[in-house]
Scaffold this motif. Structure first.
Motif, short mmCIF file in Angstrom:
data_model
loop_
_atom_site.label_atom_id
_atom_site.label_comp_id
_atom_site.label_asym_id
_atom_site.label_seq_id
_atom_site.Cartn_x
_atom_site.Cartn_y
_atom_site.Cartn_z
N ILE A 7 0.87 -1.19 0.00
CA ILE A 7 0.00 0.00 0.00
C ILE A 7 0.90 1.23 0.00
CG2 ILE A 7 -1.71 1.31 1.31
CD1 ILE A 7 -2.69 -1.37 2.44
N GLY A 10 4.82 4.98 -3.82
CA GLY A 10 5.64 6.16 -4.11
C GLY A 10 7.11 5.80 -4.07
N GLY A 13 8.05 2.97 -1.45
CA GLY A 13 7.26 1.78 -1.82
C GLY A 13 7.88 1.10 -3.03
N HIS A 33 -1.84 -1.06 -3.95
CA HIS A 33 -2.83 0.01 -3.88
C HIS A 33 -2.10 1.33 -3.64
CE1 HIS A 33 -6.11 2.62 -2.89
NE2 HIS A 33 -5.49 2.93 -1.75
N ASP A 34 -2.57 2.36 -4.30
CA ASP A 34 -2.07 3.71 -4.04
C ASP A 34 -3.24 4.66 -4.24
OD1 ASP A 34 0.98 5.13 -4.03
OD2 ASP A 34 -0.65 6.42 -4.74
N SER A 35 -3.22 5.78 -3.49
CA SER A 35 -4.32 6.74 -3.67
C SER A 35 -4.27 7.32 -5.08
CB SER A 35 -4.24 7.84 -2.61
OG SER A 35 -2.98 8.44 -2.64
N ASP A 36 -3.13 7.19 -5.72
CA ASP A 36 -3.03 7.57 -7.14
C ASP A 36 -3.03 6.27 -7.95
OD1 ASP A 36 -2.22 8.21 -9.67
OD2 ASP A 36 -0.57 9.51 -9.05
N ARG A 39 -0.43 5.64 -10.62
CA ARG A 39 0.92 5.29 -10.15
C ARG A 39 0.99 3.80 -9.84
NH1 ARG A 39 2.24 9.15 -5.84
NH2 ARG A 39 2.52 10.55 -7.58
N SER A 72 2.68 4.05 2.42
CA SER A 72 2.00 5.30 2.05
C SER A 72 2.51 6.38 3.01
CB SER A 72 0.49 5.13 2.17
OG SER A 72 0.17 4.59 3.44
N TRP A 73 1.98 7.58 2.90
CA TRP A 73 2.43 8.68 3.74
C TRP A 73 2.04 8.42 5.19
CZ3 TRP A 73 6.40 11.13 3.12
CH2 TRP A 73 6.64 12.35 3.74
N THR A 76 -1.38 8.27 7.01
CA THR A 76 -2.39 7.30 6.52
C THR A 76 -2.16 5.89 7.07
OG1 THR A 76 -1.15 6.61 4.56
CG2 THR A 76 -2.44 8.62 4.35
N HIS A 77 -1.11 5.68 7.86
CA HIS A 77 -0.73 4.31 8.24
C HIS A 77 -1.74 3.62 9.17
CE1 HIS A 77 3.86 5.10 7.42
NE2 HIS A 77 3.13 5.15 6.34
N PRO A 96 6.60 6.72 10.08
CA PRO A 96 6.23 6.43 11.46
C PRO A 96 5.14 5.37 11.50
CG PRO A 96 5.04 8.36 10.70
CD PRO A 96 5.92 7.94 9.56
N MET A 124 15.13 1.00 9.83
CA MET A 124 16.10 0.10 9.18
C MET A 124 17.50 0.22 9.74
SD MET A 124 16.09 3.11 7.86
CE MET A 124 17.17 4.35 7.23
N TRP A 270 20.63 9.00 1.94
CA TRP A 270 20.30 7.96 2.92
C TRP A 270 20.03 6.62 2.23
CZ3 TRP A 270 15.36 6.25 1.99
CH2 TRP A 270 14.49 7.13 1.32
P1 NAP Z 1 5.84 9.26 -1.37
O1 NAP Z 1 6.90 9.17 -2.42
O2 NAP Z 1 4.99 10.47 -1.29
O3 NAP Z 1 4.92 7.98 -1.52
C1 NAP Z 1 3.76 7.79 -0.78
C2 NAP Z 1 2.71 7.23 -1.71
O4 NAP Z 1 1.55 6.92 -0.94
C3 NAP Z 1 2.29 8.20 -2.82
O5 NAP Z 1 2.15 7.52 -4.03
C4 NAP Z 1 0.95 8.72 -2.29
O6 NAP Z 1 0.10 9.19 -3.30
C5 NAP Z 1 0.41 7.46 -1.65
N1 NAP Z 1 -0.66 7.71 -0.70
C6 NAP Z 1 -0.97 8.85 -0.02
N2 NAP Z 1 -2.04 8.65 0.75
C7 NAP Z 1 -2.41 7.35 0.58
C8 NAP Z 1 -3.43 6.56 1.12
N3 NAP Z 1 -4.31 7.03 2.02
N4 NAP Z 1 -3.53 5.27 0.71
C9 NAP Z 1 -2.66 4.76 -0.19
N5 NAP Z 1 -1.66 5.49 -0.74
C10 NAP Z 1 -1.53 6.75 -0.35
O7 NAP Z 1 6.48 9.09 0.08
P2 NAP Z 1 7.76 8.23 0.51
O8 NAP Z 1 8.94 9.13 0.57
O9 NAP Z 1 7.81 6.98 -0.27
O10 NAP Z 1 7.41 7.91 2.03
C11 NAP Z 1 6.40 6.99 2.37
C12 NAP Z 1 6.60 6.56 3.84
O11 NAP Z 1 7.88 5.98 3.98
C13 NAP Z 1 6.51 7.71 4.85
O12 NAP Z 1 5.88 7.25 6.01
C14 NAP Z 1 7.97 8.02 5.13
O13 NAP Z 1 8.21 8.56 6.42
C15 NAP Z 1 8.59 6.64 5.02
N6 NAP Z 1 10.02 6.69 4.66
C16 NAP Z 1 10.90 6.02 5.44
C17 NAP Z 1 12.24 6.08 5.18
C18 NAP Z 1 13.23 5.38 6.05
O14 NAP Z 1 14.36 5.83 6.16
N7 NAP Z 1 12.85 4.26 6.65
C19 NAP Z 1 12.72 6.83 4.10
C20 NAP Z 1 11.78 7.48 3.29
C21 NAP Z 1 10.43 7.40 3.58
P3 NAP Z 1 0.03 10.79 -3.56
O15 NAP Z 1 1.39 11.21 -4.03
O16 NAP Z 1 -1.04 10.90 -4.61
O17 NAP Z 1 -0.34 11.41 -2.24
#
Ligand code: NAP
Length: 337
Positions: A7, A10, A13, A33-36, A39, A72-73, A76-77, A96, A124, A270
């Motif tokens: 889910i 982005g 994911g 699944h993605d809200s987009d 994508r 996902s963001w 929304t978790h 988180p 991680m 990172w």
């Molecule tokens: P991202 O590129 O914005 O990807 C998030 C995806 O989720 C986007 O495609 C977004 O669509 C979609 N989305 C938003 N709301 C949703 C919903 N309700 N249901 C399903 N999909 C939904 O963000 P990201 O950088 O990959 O980060 C995602 C998560 O990973 C965050 O929690 C972030 O903190 C975490 N993260 C962790 C690390 C780490 O070091 N462990 C590193 C980076 C990120 P839209 O663009 O249309 O909103």
């Protein structure tokens, strides 16, 4: 073969999906699944037979999905993790765990009611070989009782959508988790300091930022966060013990001494610095799912404790006061982890 539903397709994911297909044995991504939806459809074209679901809850309930990965963001978790617990399906949730202490608390309650641990959170760094080596030194007792730690988290720059508060909720959260994990202790108080703002930092950002973290057992951890360091991605950690010190080795790669100078590689991002850690956390998660056991990595309690710590860090930053987090009692389910 563990059939995984993802889910949130982005940035991270997609990186996790790639890893599941290339670096992790015994897993196959079968649902997205993605809200987009476009994508998700576009990611599905690179996967053999993966189906795109109209909602995350449909995906979680699908009989073809054995385990769920939520990327996902952050805000929304919660509903996705709760739905996976309700289906008794293992769930790997990117950090988180959820957006607030209360939301994380609801996840703890659900997992405790289910009577078994199903949630792993994406901290991680606990799988990074350098951090693991540091932890082994502490566990060996060779530097004696650990008294304090100096940590630094320096990013070359921050994305345009980043905010000053995210230096705590998105960056320092990793260091706060590492402090709890390395010292096997909980956070008792946090004070935030903001020295002169870096010229390259956006107006109003607490950049750089220093969090002074008091652990319940008396150790002290200082965490420097620098969001606009430019020179590279630089992660530091040094633990001072009664009988010696131990520090993170620099990233893998040869250090060359030549012509009166020492040169070595510094990761740019990172993703590069923690590449091996991301592989290892997913491998471990899939292995424990295949074995039918509880996850071996960071638990829902760790996700909850990190959220409590970042809330306290934000309160400390905005009030200027030493802030004591309200952690509450650790449920028995998480005591033996
Ligand atoms: P991202 O590129 O914005 O990807 C998030 C995806 O989720 C986007 O495609 C977004 O669509 C979609 N989305 C938003 N709301 C949703 C919903 N309700 N249901 C399903 N999909 C939904 O963000 P990201 O950088 O990959 O980060 C995602 C998560 O990973 C965050 O929690 C972030 O903190 C975490 N993260 C962790 C690390 C780490 O070091 N462990 C590193 C980076 C990120 P839209 O663009 O249309 O909103």
């Amino acid at each position: 073969m563990v059939r995984i539903g993802v889910i949130g397709t982005g940035m991270i994911g997609q990186a996790h999906i790639r890893r599941l297909g290339t670096s992790v044995a015994g897993a196959r991504v079968v649902a997205l699944h993605d809200s987009d939806p476009e994508r998700a459809e576009s990611v599905a074209t690179s996967l053999d037979g993966a189906r795109v679901y109209p909602s995350g809850t449909d995906l979680i309930a699908a009989p073809e999905v054995d385990a769920v990965l939520v990327s996902s963001w952050g805000a929304t978790h919660e509903p996705y993790v709760l739905a996976a617990i309700a289906e008794r399906k293992p769930v790997f949730c990117e950090k988180p765990l959820a957006a607030t202490q209360q939301a994380c608390s609801r996840i703890l309650d659900a997992e405790v009611a289910a009577g078994r641990r199903l949630v792993q959170v994406g901290f991680m760094r606990r799988y990074d070989p350098h951090y693991r080596a540091l932890r082994e030194v502490l566990a060996s007792g060779s530097i004696g009782r650990p008294l304090l730690m100096h940590a630094a988290h320096r990013n070359p720059s921050m994305p345009t959508w980043f905010t000053g508060d995210m230096l705590i909720t998105d960056s320092a959260v990793h260091d706060l988790d590492v402090a709890r994990w390395l010292f096997a202790d909980e956070i008792a108080a946090i004070t935030a300091y903001t020295p002169t703002r870096a010229a390259r930092a956006p107006e109003g950002w607490p950049d750089p930022l220093v969090l002074l973290v008091e652990l319940a057992g008396g150790a002290l951890v200082d965490i420097e966060v620098l969001g606009n360091a430019r020179f590279g991605y630089d992660i530091r950690g040094e633990v001072v013990g009664e009988d010696g010190t131990a520090e993170l080795s620099e990233s893998a790669g040869a250090v060359v001494k030549r012509a009166g100078a020492v040169r070595g590689p510094l990761p740019a991002t990172w993703l590069e610095r923690f590449d091996a850690a991301f592989d290892a956390e997913l491998r471990d998660w899939v292995d424990t799912v295949r074995a039918g056991g509880p996850p071996g990595g960071p638990s829902a309690w760790d996700g909850y404790a990190a959220a409590v710590a970042t809330d306290a860090g934000l309160a400390a930053l905005h009030s200027g006061a030493r802030t004591v987090p309200e952690l509450g009692d650790k449920p028995d389910l998480y005591r033996a982890q």
